[in-house]
Design a protein around this motif. Structure first.
Motif, mmCIF file in Angstrom:
data_model
loop_
_atom_site.group_PDB
_atom_site.id
_atom_site.type_symbol
_atom_site.label_atom_id
_atom_site.label_comp_id
_atom_site.label_asym_id
_atom_site.label_seq_id
_atom_site.Cartn_x
_atom_site.Cartn_y
_atom_site.Cartn_z
ATOM 1 N N GLU A 62 0.846 -1.192 0.000
ATOM 2 C CA GLU A 62 0.000 0.000 0.000
ATOM 3 C C GLU A 62 0.880 1.240 0.000
ATOM 4 O O GLU A 62 1.869 1.296 0.743
ATOM 5 N N GLU A 63 0.512 2.227 -0.801
ATOM 6 C CA GLU A 63 1.173 3.527 -0.702
ATOM 7 C C GLU A 63 0.413 4.333 0.344
ATOM 8 O O GLU A 63 -0.827 4.350 0.347
ATOM 9 N N ILE A 87 -3.437 5.145 0.214
ATOM 10 C CA ILE A 87 -4.066 5.858 -0.900
ATOM 11 C C ILE A 87 -4.029 5.025 -2.174
ATOM 12 O O ILE A 87 -4.617 5.410 -3.185
ATOM 13 N N LYS A 88 -3.302 3.922 -2.170
ATOM 14 C CA LYS A 88 -3.203 3.091 -3.364
ATOM 15 C C LYS A 88 -2.815 1.688 -2.937
ATOM 16 O O LYS A 88 -1.982 1.518 -2.058
ATOM 17 N N LYS A 89 -3.436 0.689 -3.530
ATOM 18 C CA LYS A 89 -3.135 -0.695 -3.150
ATOM 19 C C LYS A 89 -2.550 -1.459 -4.338
ATOM 20 O O LYS A 89 -2.948 -1.249 -5.473
ATOM 21 N N PHE A 90 -1.618 -2.321 -4.031
ATOM 22 C CA PHE A 90 -0.947 -3.146 -5.022
ATOM 23 C C PHE A 90 -1.011 -4.595 -4.564
ATOM 24 O O PHE A 90 -1.177 -4.867 -3.369
ATOM 25 N N ARG A 139 6.581 2.632 -12.151
ATOM 26 C CA ARG A 139 6.614 4.033 -11.725
ATOM 27 C C ARG A 139 8.036 4.555 -11.848
ATOM 28 O O ARG A 139 8.968 3.942 -11.312
ATOM 29 N N ASP A 162 4.245 7.134 -15.020
ATOM 30 C CA ASP A 162 3.949 5.703 -14.988
ATOM 31 C C ASP A 162 3.935 5.150 -16.402
ATOM 32 O O ASP A 162 3.451 5.804 -17.333
ATOM 33 N N ASP A 182 -2.586 10.003 -14.684
ATOM 34 C CA ASP A 182 -3.832 9.772 -13.940
ATOM 35 C C ASP A 182 -4.536 8.499 -14.424
ATOM 36 O O ASP A 182 -5.762 8.478 -14.584
ATOM 37 N N GLY A 183 -3.708 7.475 -14.721
ATOM 38 C CA GLY A 183 -4.279 6.184 -15.105
ATOM 39 C C GLY A 183 -4.711 6.072 -16.564
ATOM 40 O O GLY A 183 -5.100 5.005 -17.022
ATOM 41 N N SER A 194 5.268 -2.960 -10.597
ATOM 42 C CA SER A 194 4.119 -3.648 -10.017
ATOM 43 C C SER A 194 3.553 -4.644 -11.035
ATOM 44 O O SER A 194 2.963 -4.241 -12.034
#
Lengths: 72, 72, 72, 72, 72, 72, 72
Positions: D46-47, D54-57, F20, F26, F50-51, F71
């Motif tokens: 997780e970040e 705020i972000k999950k991996f 990243r 990214d 932004d994805g 990741s």
């Protein structure tokens, strides 16, 4: 009698040190270990701001390339 | 007769040196040791600002990659 | 006849050189020694600003990773 | 008894760690692996921002040169 | 037929080159030598700004880690 | 069972990864190869903001020193 | 079948590539050579801004540590 940098770290094992990092952060803790890159293990570590502990850790491993100086 | 950088450091052992770090900080202390990375051991070290001591240390180990110059 | 960078430094021993550092500082001094990292020993060294000496040193050891160029 | 940095990482395998990166980002995850450069494998990563995820991996490989410290 | 970076430098010995440094400075000079770090020796060197010579040197040794590109 | 960073990359070959980079960019692509520096080959690569994909590539070689994390 | 970063560069010899440098500059040229540091030789090289050529070169040698990615 002169002493090389790693000699000083070796003598400082199990004693408190202050570590100044690039960017100006200071950490305090008991030096538990190190290696030739100056990667450090600090026990009962604290991040300091203006000499005050602002964050507490159990143990941390600090990557050596962040280190400015280590003060035993 | 020419002298290599580490010769100069060797001759400066146990004598006072000024160390300029990246970012402009100066340290003064007695050179107690060094290694090939220019990691340094300073004894009776002081951090200087405009030539004035603003912080005193016993011994510090300075990581060599922070060093701009060493003035014996 | 071509000459490698360290040949030039070798020929410049005991003669005056200008050293430009990252960040724009210039040093002038007599090249007393060097090594393969371009760590330098300057004797009768001066820090320059706009070509004027603003600070004088006896001998300094400059860590090579700060160097932009050396002008014999 | 002193412990080298890689010993600490070895003991922390399969347990949660916090990793502080240069620039101030924090990651939390289960330490799944590491190497001598302090490249890290974090599982269930997780970040974090201000301690909040705020972000999950799933799994991430962090390149070691970004690491400030690792807190088991 | 492909050519490795050092082959190109070898072929460019004794001929004029432009060297772009990090931070945007350009140097022009006759390539007198180089080594595997891309440390360079430039003869009749000039520092350029907007294509104009703003500073002239005899010979300079440029430390390779400052180099962005070399244009023979 | 612990896994070293390069083991994870090896298992991720031919599968999609997010990379990243320092500076916050990214990239997404199919991991086609890597080496010990974490230089990476991404196939069907896209730069993300932004994805969202803002730029598409066939194959790219990313130099490892730019990588913050990978990741799978 | 996986391919290592240098395999991709080898296959791209004598073909056009785009090289993104740190700081955001792009170069386009025919890949004439490379080495293990990702130092590159580009022939008929052009510096690009917003996809437009703003500067043309014959051959350039790009020092590898400036490279973000190479896109064949």
């Amino acid at each position: 009698m002169s002493q090389r940098p790693l000699d000083i770290l070796n003598e400082s094992l199990e004693t408190p040190v202050i570590v100044r990092l690039k960017g100006g952060r200071d950490f305090r803790g008991e030096l538990q270990g190190y290696d030739v890159h100056l990667n450090l293990v600090l026990d009962k570590a604290e991040e300091l701001k203006d000499g005050e502990a602002i964050k507490k850790f159990g143990t941390i491993v600090v990557r050596g390339d962040n280190v400015v100086y280590i003060s035993p």
